[in-house]
Design a protein around this motif. Structure first.
Motif, PDB file in Angstrom:
ATOM      1  N   SER A  70       0.846  -1.103  -0.232  1.00  0.00           N
ATOM      2  CA  SER A  70      -0.010  -0.130   0.149  1.00  0.00           C
ATOM      3  C   SER A  70       0.846   1.153   0.034  1.00  0.00           C
ATOM      4  O   SER A  70       0.509   2.432  -0.627  1.00  0.00           O
ATOM      5  CB  SER A  70      -0.891  -0.109   1.288  1.00  0.00           C
ATOM      6  OG  SER A  70      -1.656   1.138   1.296  1.00  0.00           O
ATOM      7  N   PHE A  71       1.988   0.972   0.772  1.00  0.00           N
ATOM      8  CA  PHE A  71       3.053   2.285   0.766  1.00  0.00           C
ATOM      9  C   PHE A  71       3.430   2.633  -0.471  1.00  0.00           C
ATOM     10  O   PHE A  71       3.665   3.612  -0.873  1.00  0.00           O
ATOM     11  CB  PHE A  71       4.014   2.062   2.030  1.00  0.00           C
ATOM     12  CG  PHE A  71       4.913   3.019   1.965  1.00  0.00           C
ATOM     13  CD1 PHE A  71       4.861   4.251   2.490  1.00  0.00           C
ATOM     14  CD2 PHE A  71       6.476   2.850   1.245  1.00  0.00           C
ATOM     15  CE1 PHE A  71       5.988   5.173   2.234  1.00  0.00           C
ATOM     16  CE2 PHE A  71       7.396   3.416   1.366  1.00  0.00           C
ATOM     17  CZ  PHE A  71       7.194   4.953   1.746  1.00  0.00           C
ATOM     18  N   PHE A  72       4.017   1.496  -1.309  1.00  0.00           N
ATOM     19  CA  PHE A  72       4.374   1.750  -2.490  1.00  0.00           C
ATOM     20  C   PHE A  72       3.547   2.241  -3.705  1.00  0.00           C
ATOM     21  O   PHE A  72       3.975   2.997  -4.467  1.00  0.00           O
ATOM     22  CB  PHE A  72       5.107   0.410  -3.289  1.00  0.00           C
ATOM     23  CG  PHE A  72       6.300  -0.020  -2.555  1.00  0.00           C
ATOM     24  CD1 PHE A  72       7.434   0.769  -2.147  1.00  0.00           C
ATOM     25  CD2 PHE A  72       6.625  -1.369  -2.479  1.00  0.00           C
ATOM     26  CE1 PHE A  72       8.581   0.383  -1.788  1.00  0.00           C
ATOM     27  CE2 PHE A  72       7.816  -1.855  -1.501  1.00  0.00           C
ATOM     28  CZ  PHE A  72       8.698  -0.859  -1.449  1.00  0.00           C
ATOM     29  N   ARG A  77       6.181   9.449   1.202  1.00  0.00           N
ATOM     30  CA  ARG A  77       7.290   9.466   1.514  1.00  0.00           C
ATOM     31  C   ARG A  77       7.811   8.572   2.696  1.00  0.00           C
ATOM     32  O   ARG A  77       8.848   7.645   2.636  1.00  0.00           O
ATOM     33  CB  ARG A  77       8.277  10.747   1.438  1.00  0.00           C
ATOM     34  CG  ARG A  77       8.012  11.304   0.394  1.00  0.00           C
ATOM     35  CD  ARG A  77       9.050  12.619   0.012  1.00  0.00           C
ATOM     36  NE  ARG A  77      10.524  12.579   0.375  1.00  0.00           N
ATOM     37  CZ  ARG A  77      11.458  13.471   0.608  1.00  0.00           C
ATOM     38  NH1 ARG A  77      10.967  14.590   0.619  1.00  0.00           N
ATOM     39  NH2 ARG A  77      12.477  12.921   0.614  1.00  0.00           N
ATOM     40  N   SER A  78       7.080   8.684   3.571  1.00  0.00           N
ATOM     41  CA  SER A  78       7.316   7.832   4.804  1.00  0.00           C
ATOM     42  C   SER A  78       5.955   7.552   5.676  1.00  0.00           C
ATOM     43  O   SER A  78       5.083   8.431   5.813  1.00  0.00           O
ATOM     44  CB  SER A  78       8.248   8.478   5.633  1.00  0.00           C
ATOM     45  OG  SER A  78       7.798   9.556   6.372  1.00  0.00           O
ATOM     46  N   ILE A  98       8.537   2.945   7.646  1.00  0.00           N
ATOM     47  CA  ILE A  98       8.964   2.671   6.305  1.00  0.00           C
ATOM     48  C   ILE A  98       8.990   4.039   5.544  1.00  0.00           C
ATOM     49  O   ILE A  98       8.176   4.904   5.683  1.00  0.00           O
ATOM     50  CB  ILE A  98       7.732   1.778   5.380  1.00  0.00           C
ATOM     51  CG1 ILE A  98       7.232   0.729   6.264  1.00  0.00           C
ATOM     52  CG2 ILE A  98       8.209   1.587   3.971  1.00  0.00           C
ATOM     53  CD1 ILE A  98       6.126   0.041   5.708  1.00  0.00           C
ATOM     54  N   GLY A  99      10.109   4.055   4.664  1.00  0.00           N
ATOM     55  CA  GLY A  99      10.534   5.448   4.075  1.00  0.00           C
ATOM     56  C   GLY A  99      11.281   5.134   2.909  1.00  0.00           C
ATOM     57  O   GLY A  99      11.994   4.063   2.714  1.00  0.00           O
ATOM     58  N   HIS A 107      10.646   1.982  -9.929  1.00  0.00           N
ATOM     59  CA  HIS A 107      11.546   1.140  -9.001  1.00  0.00           C
ATOM     60  C   HIS A 107      11.100   1.330  -7.145  1.00  0.00           C
ATOM     61  O   HIS A 107      11.407   2.191  -6.604  1.00  0.00           O
ATOM     62  CB  HIS A 107      13.023   1.923  -8.756  1.00  0.00           C
ATOM     63  CG  HIS A 107      13.721   1.854 -10.352  1.00  0.00           C
ATOM     64  ND1 HIS A 107      13.320   2.914 -11.379  1.00  0.00           N
ATOM     65  CD2 HIS A 107      14.250   0.940 -10.966  1.00  0.00           C
ATOM     66  CE1 HIS A 107      13.957   2.598 -12.410  1.00  0.00           C
ATOM     67  NE2 HIS A 107      14.408   1.496 -12.342  1.00  0.00           N
ATOM     68  N   LYS A 108      10.438   0.330  -6.831  1.00  0.00           N
ATOM     69  CA  LYS A 108       9.741   0.321  -5.653  1.00  0.00           C
ATOM     70  C   LYS A 108      10.952  -0.331  -4.574  1.00  0.00           C
ATOM     71  O   LYS A 108      10.882  -1.576  -4.477  1.00  0.00           O
ATOM     72  CB  LYS A 108       8.531  -0.424  -5.652  1.00  0.00           C
ATOM     73  CG  LYS A 108       7.522   0.102  -6.705  1.00  0.00           C
ATOM     74  CD  LYS A 108       6.334  -0.790  -6.946  1.00  0.00           C
ATOM     75  CE  LYS A 108       5.076  -0.018  -7.871  1.00  0.00           C
ATOM     76  NZ  LYS A 108       3.906  -0.637  -7.909  1.00  0.00           N
TER      77      LYS A 108
END
Length: 556
Positions: A70-72, A77-78, A98-99, A107-108
């Protein structure tokens, strides 16, 4: 924070993992490819934490995969959040961050760091459990119960649960007679029995000294709650063994149904406590009723306004004549409290006197009435140039008799206004005498030493204990209006009145009949030997000035 891109740029892909080893906390570089997640780098702290070294076995990937994905897919950014994994016994707690340096949907790659808060969290949870638990019984305490009730309100329909409030009877007596340790032992035993009487899923808490509260699920409304209440009562039937004694414990139970109101958890508990208060009076399990609660709130409103009225002198006295039945002459006036509220509503004494007694306001109210009545008699004497020829009767509440120094108070008022004690009749109810016979007897004798007349009010409606009539210096028996009204059409009432008059005559007492409204009734009572009469036939309660004019007219 050094991002994965920065570490790769500075050190290269092979060196980024060595760089991670410089961090004192678990850290890993996670990448997302077309085939899934992978690690580009893992430090020693990550390995020592048991978080895995392969993407397939790592809890970070297995349990946090959705959060990382989900973050990707986001533009953040964090992100930072709390995470726990493991079973209840070995659960571990981390603060996860996660940052990444830039948002790159091609590019994940991200740096995942974890701060182990397991020790602090376990300590915090332990302290929280202690704060939510009753140390004596091991049950939830008030705070713990409230938290569980709030959770039930949030998760379930109100119609699906009920709260039972349970108060132990006579527990304070056990504590006083046998000591605190025995009292604690009894509470532990009671809690164990009641818990055993509950169904699976019901929650019991100790929310006060001898107060327990139950949260239970209901399917059939009050019937389910009443069934559990009976089981609780049955569980306490067998006596408890304390030292060399067998103690029987009963309880009062109040029930509040979640469907009956829309308030919060505290309000629901308050309703159950209100119901248990009624249970103490009725002797049976009570279910909260909105009307009864509204009446109690109204009484609190009366109490608040009555307190202001007493402080501000907003009450007044009315005077009803008491006449000699043989001559028709006014011999006394009974002083009766009257109150018009700030809203202009005239409240009956039957509405505010019980509130005054329950709240303790009856003491200042009684002192005010006594002082006002004696002051009025003194004023009438001044207006007539001497003894105006009548006495005044004032009611004395059982509560005031127990809490106040009545004889001292009466003596000071009589002396301050220069009125002799014989001009005052103090009316007591049978309940006032029975409540504390020894104290009452001492007070009555002290009042007799002041020269006052003592009357037993509402005779025949209470205990009617003849022993008190023999032992105490009672001068007058007042026959309650319930026997006098309609007496001519009811032979039973005539027989009761005749018996009271015969008893008074045998004991050398005078009698006053209340509620006389017709000449025929007055004549009948005179023929039966009644001494005095009081009622609408002679006059309704009057303001002081009108009462004085009536007195003046009766003498002319």
């Amino acid at each position: 924070m050094l991002t994965p891109e920065a570490s790769t740029k500075l050190f290269g892909p092979q060196k980024s993992a060595k760089f991670l080893d410089m961090l004192p906390i678990p850290a890993a570089i996670v990448v997302l490819t077309a085939t899934g997640f992978g690690f580009e780098g893992i430090n020693q702290a990550f390995r020592r934490a048991g978080l895995g070294v392969a993407a397939q076995s790592s809890p970070v990937i297995g349990l946090l995969g959705e959060r990382i994905a989900s973050f990707f897919g986001s533009d953040e950014r964090s992100i930072e959040f709390d995470w726990a994994f493991g079973d209840a016994v070995d659960c571990r707690y981390f603060r996860v961050k996660i940052g990444r340096r830039t948002v790159d949907h091609v590019h994940k790659r991200a740096l995942v760091t974890l701060i182990d808060n397991t020790s602090e969290t376990r300590t915090e949870n332990s302290l929280r459990r202690e704060m939510m638990t009753d140390s004596l019984t091991g049950l939830p305490n008030r705070a713990g119960f409230t938290e569980q009730l709030e959770t039930a309100i949030a998760q379930r329909s109100r119609a699906a649960f009920a709260v039972l409030s349970i108060n132990l009877d006579r527990f304070s007596r056990v504590n006083a007679c046998m000591g605190g340790l025995s009292g604690d032992e009894l509470l532990i035993s009671v809690a164990r029995r009641m818990k055993g009487a509950l169904r699976v899923g019901d929650v019991i808490a100790r929310t006060g000294g001898d107060e327990f509260t139950i949260l239970m699920a209901v399917d059939d409304g009050p019937s389910d709650a009443l069934h559990v209440a009976r089981r609780i009562e049955d569980s306490l039937i067998a006596p408890f063994r304390l030292s060399d004694f067998e103690i029987r414990v009963s309880c009062s139970i109040g029930i509040a149904l979640g469907a009956d109101q829309e308030g919060d958890a505290e309000e629901l508990v308050r309703h159950a406590q209100f119901a248990v208060k009624r249970s103490k009076k009725t002797g049976r399990t009570e279910v909260y009723q909105t009307r009864a609660f509204d009446l109690a709130r109204q009484e609190f409103g009366i109490e608040t306004e009555l307190r202001r009225a007493i402080d501000n002198g907003a009450l007044r006295l009315a005077f009803q004549p008491i006449c000699d039945l043989a001559t028709g002459r006014i011999v006394a006036f009974e002083a009766l409290s009257r109150w018009r509220t700030e809203q202009g509503v005239e409240l009956s004494p039957s509405d505010f006197i019980p509130v005054a007694e329950e709240s303790g306001l009856i003491v200042p109210l009684g002192r005010w009435a006594m002082a006002q009545a004696i002051e009025t008699v003194a004023e009438w004497d001044r207006r007539t140039g001497g003894d105006c020829g009548v006495s005044v009767a004032v009611n004395l509440s059982a509560i005031q008799l127990q809490r106040d120094r009545v004889a001292t108070m009466v003596g000071d008022i009589l002396e301050s206004h220069g009125v002799e004690g014989r001009r005052l009749t103090i009316e007591l109810t049978e309940s006032a005498i029975v409540a504390d016979p020894d104290r009452t007897a001492h007070t009555i004798r002290a009042l007799k030493e002041l020269g006052t007349t003592l009357a037993m009010d509402d005779f025949g409606t209470g205990y009617s204990n003849l022993a008190y009539l023999q032992k105490l210096p009672i001068d007058v028996l007042k026959i309650d209006r319930s026997f006098v009204s309609g007496m001519l059409a009811d032979r039973d009432k005539v027989a009761i009145v005749r018996a009271i008059l015969s008893l008074a005559q045998a004991l050398g007492m005078k009698t006053t009949a209340e509620g006389i409204e017709t000449n025929e009734l007055a004549q009948t009572l005179t023929a039966l030997g009644c001494t005095y009469g009081q009622g609408y036939l002679y006059a309704r309660p009057l303001p002081a000035d009108q009462a004085f004019r009536l007195l003046s007219l009766s003498k002319n």
